[in-house]
Write a protein that holds these residues in place. Sequence first.
Motif, PDB file in Angstrom:
ATOM      1  N   LYS A  95      36.638 -58.055 -28.247  1.00 38.77           N
ATOM      2  CA  LYS A  95      35.396 -57.301 -28.352  1.00 38.77           C
ATOM      3  C   LYS A  95      35.677 -55.853 -28.731  1.00 38.77           C
ATOM      4  O   LYS A  95      36.804 -55.369 -28.635  1.00 38.77           O
ATOM      5  CB  LYS A  95      34.622 -57.367 -27.031  1.00 38.77           C
ATOM      6  N   SER A  96      34.644 -55.149 -29.130  1.00 37.25           N
ATOM      7  CA  SER A  96      34.796 -53.776 -29.600  1.00 37.25           C
ATOM      8  C   SER A  96      34.975 -52.819 -28.420  1.00 37.25           C
ATOM      9  O   SER A  96      34.016 -52.231 -27.925  1.00 37.25           O
ATOM     10  CB  SER A  96      33.580 -53.361 -30.428  1.00 37.25           C
ATOM     11  N   VAL A  97      36.218 -52.707 -27.972  1.00 34.51           N
ATOM     12  CA  VAL A  97      36.566 -51.765 -26.912  1.00 34.51           C
ATOM     13  C   VAL A  97      37.520 -50.744 -27.523  1.00 34.51           C
ATOM     14  O   VAL A  97      38.581 -51.109 -28.020  1.00 34.51           O
ATOM     15  CB  VAL A  97      37.254 -52.464 -25.723  1.00 34.51           C
ATOM     16  N   ASP A  98      37.149 -49.483 -27.478  1.00 32.43           N
ATOM     17  CA  ASP A  98      38.050 -48.438 -27.964  1.00 32.43           C
ATOM     18  C   ASP A  98      38.820 -47.816 -26.801  1.00 32.43           C
ATOM     19  O   ASP A  98      40.032 -47.918 -26.732  1.00 32.43           O
ATOM     20  CB  ASP A  98      37.259 -47.376 -28.732  1.00 32.43           C
ATOM     21  N   VAL A  99      38.099 -47.188 -25.887  1.00 33.13           N
ATOM     22  CA  VAL A  99      38.729 -46.608 -24.705  1.00 33.13           C
ATOM     23  C   VAL A  99      38.273 -47.392 -23.478  1.00 33.13           C
ATOM     24  O   VAL A  99      37.072 -47.577 -23.264  1.00 33.13           O
ATOM     25  CB  VAL A  99      38.368 -45.113 -24.545  1.00 33.13           C
ATOM     26  N   SER A 113      52.823 -54.184 -20.918  1.00 33.62           N
ATOM     27  CA  SER A 113      53.745 -55.239 -21.349  1.00 33.62           C
ATOM     28  C   SER A 113      53.051 -56.260 -22.249  1.00 33.62           C
ATOM     29  O   SER A 113      53.683 -56.850 -23.131  1.00 33.62           O
ATOM     30  CB  SER A 113      54.350 -55.946 -20.133  1.00 33.62           C
ATOM     31  N   SER A 114      51.755 -56.472 -22.046  1.00 34.00           N
ATOM     32  CA  SER A 114      51.029 -57.454 -22.850  1.00 34.00           C
ATOM     33  C   SER A 114      50.522 -56.884 -24.167  1.00 34.00           C
ATOM     34  O   SER A 114      50.166 -57.618 -25.080  1.00 34.00           O
ATOM     35  CB  SER A 114      49.838 -58.006 -22.063  1.00 34.00           C
ATOM     36  N   GLY A 115      50.455 -55.553 -24.244  1.00 33.53           N
ATOM     37  CA  GLY A 115      49.899 -54.930 -25.444  1.00 33.53           C
ATOM     38  C   GLY A 115      48.399 -54.766 -25.388  1.00 33.53           C
ATOM     39  O   GLY A 115      47.778 -54.380 -26.385  1.00 33.53           O
ATOM     40  N   ALA A 116      47.776 -55.053 -24.257  1.00 27.68           N
ATOM     41  CA  ALA A 116      46.324 -54.897 -24.136  1.00 27.68           C
ATOM     42  C   ALA A 116      45.914 -53.446 -24.369  1.00 27.68           C
ATOM     43  O   ALA A 116      44.869 -53.164 -24.960  1.00 27.68           O
ATOM     44  CB  ALA A 116      45.853 -55.363 -22.758  1.00 27.68           C
ATOM     45  N   PHE A 117      46.745 -52.511 -23.889  1.00 29.51           N
ATOM     46  CA  PHE A 117      46.571 -51.096 -24.192  1.00 29.51           C
ATOM     47  C   PHE A 117      47.671 -50.673 -25.159  1.00 29.51           C
ATOM     48  O   PHE A 117      48.825 -51.065 -25.009  1.00 29.51           O
ATOM     49  CB  PHE A 117      46.674 -50.249 -22.919  1.00 29.51           C
ATOM     50  N   ARG A 118      47.315 -49.868 -26.154  1.00 32.57           N
ATOM     51  CA  ARG A 118      48.275 -49.406 -27.147  1.00 32.57           C
ATOM     52  C   ARG A 118      49.300 -48.439 -26.545  1.00 32.57           C
ATOM     53  O   ARG A 118      48.995 -47.694 -25.607  1.00 32.57           O
ATOM     54  CB  ARG A 118      47.544 -48.685 -28.288  1.00 32.57           C
ATOM     55  N   ASN A 119      50.460 -48.414 -27.126  1.00 31.19           N
ATOM     56  CA  ASN A 119      51.486 -47.436 -26.775  1.00 31.19           C
ATOM     57  C   ASN A 119      51.038 -46.075 -27.321  1.00 31.19           C
ATOM     58  O   ASN A 119      50.780 -45.928 -28.519  1.00 31.19           O
ATOM     59  CB  ASN A 119      52.822 -47.855 -27.399  1.00 31.19           C
ATOM     60  N   ALA A 328      43.152 -44.602 -18.077  1.00 26.32           N
ATOM     61  CA  ALA A 328      42.425 -45.031 -19.273  1.00 26.32           C
ATOM     62  C   ALA A 328      43.391 -45.185 -20.426  1.00 26.32           C
ATOM     63  O   ALA A 328      44.409 -44.486 -20.514  1.00 26.32           O
ATOM     64  CB  ALA A 328      41.333 -44.024 -19.626  1.00 26.32           C
ATOM     65  N   GLY A 329      43.057 -46.112 -21.318  1.00 23.27           N
ATOM     66  CA  GLY A 329      43.908 -46.346 -22.469  1.00 23.27           C
ATOM     67  C   GLY A 329      43.097 -46.774 -23.672  1.00 23.27           C
ATOM     68  O   GLY A 329      41.879 -46.967 -23.594  1.00 23.27           O
ATOM     69  N   ILE A 330      43.778 -46.900 -24.793  1.00 20.33           N
ATOM     70  CA  ILE A 330      43.147 -47.361 -26.032  1.00 20.33           C
ATOM     71  C   ILE A 330      43.387 -48.861 -26.165  1.00 20.33           C
ATOM     72  O   ILE A 330      44.534 -49.310 -26.174  1.00 20.33           O
ATOM     73  CB  ILE A 330      43.728 -46.639 -27.261  1.00 20.33           C
ATOM     74  N   ALA A 331      42.320 -49.617 -26.249  1.00 27.86           N
ATOM     75  CA  ALA A 331      42.431 -51.067 -26.326  1.00 27.86           C
ATOM     76  C   ALA A 331      43.119 -51.498 -27.618  1.00 27.86           C
ATOM     77  O   ALA A 331      42.990 -50.854 -28.664  1.00 27.86           O
ATOM     78  CB  ALA A 331      41.051 -51.710 -26.233  1.00 27.86           C
TER      79      ALA A 331
END
Length: 446
Positions: A95-99, A113-119, A328-331
Amino acid sequence: MHTRSKLFTTTALVAAAVTVLAGCSSGGGASDAVAEKAPSTLEGTVSLWHFFSDREGDVIQSVVDDFEKANPKVKVEVHAGQDDEKLRKAIAAGKSVDVGLSYSTDVVGNFCSSGAFRNLNDYIKRDKVDLNQFSDTVRSYVQFDGKQCAMPVLADVYGLYYNKDLLASVGVTAPPKTLSELESIADKLTTFNADGSIKTLGFNPLMGYYENAASHYGPLADAQWLNKDGSSAIGSSKGWTDLINWQTAYVQKIGYDKLQAFTAGLGQEFSGDNAFQTGQVAMNMDGEYRTAFIHDQKPDLNYGTAPFPAADGHEDQYGAGYITGNIAGIAKGSQNPELAWALLKYLTTDTDAVVKLSNGLKNVPTTKDALHSPKLEVSEQFQTFLDIAENPKSATTPPSPVGAGYQQTFEDFWRAYQADPSKDLAKGLKDVDQQVDDAIALTTGP
């Protein structure tokens, strides 16, 4: 804001990790490549998912409004009331999740570890974001395995709340600094009904009562959770043994069944019938957010705050406490990562934004400038938690691929052990280590 970090079972965390991994492996998101320079002008639409609602949601919206005013070509679509589970599912479903703003640091290991949030490392390096503005403890809970995939959004800090009038009634004018002092004062304030049941408690030592959690007690004895290789350190950390021995002996002295019955009859933690606020319990472990509840629900309560007493034999830990917070992170699937990063950076590093969030939500700021800002609203009781936040010995629970699973495994053991401490403690802790290591292996693979 009270702490929202609820412990999941290990099985649930592993299942969630698999779900997020599966959702993120399908691709379809924007490129992870980071431009050499930040855009000179921000424009477009960016989404913010967060868990706050009602008054707290209004605080978040006010800071978002400030961001939009500073960037008139930007529109922030706010999705309020989205808890961590909804956030997980939305990211996994593409889905459209940015932050995404989470209420728990426990998601960091899994999301990194899964990459759900960007490095975020390349963004941080490019924009020369000074990470030294955050304490080492705060920095530790937004990183995992060399990746910083999140930024801190305020903190919850834990300490001691004490009823000044009740302590004065037994001749005590200063808060205790060790657990033995806490117990001695509490004994004087504990009373019983004619039938032997508890009438009032100086301190409730029962694990599971309100904020009595293993994670919150750990810094009192420098107790360690994980080894450098990510395996469980619980059984080999002397601090845990010292804490458990004190706590279970105290529970047995008062009576486990009596404590259970008394605790079951207390008001809900976040209601006006909170046992500390009603005077049924004279001293409590709690977070900085309790100052706001007392202000709203019991403004005439004569109370003080202090660092929670250190375990005997660990007196040099006095002044430290447990720190956790929102992150908080970037999806992974963000379609506008540059805008997402700009919003994320604003919410977490702009001093006025951080102070406004702190004043509105009554949580501890995470940047040094915000902690010392003249705009920060600080009462005498709230100052205690700012001091704890800056204590170099304050600690948090480290990120892990199983999220809070390792904490839940230990917490389950401790709650069972306090009812029957005749069992072999060393063997029990060794079993906890094995369960934690097995869960981590299941998540990370060979």
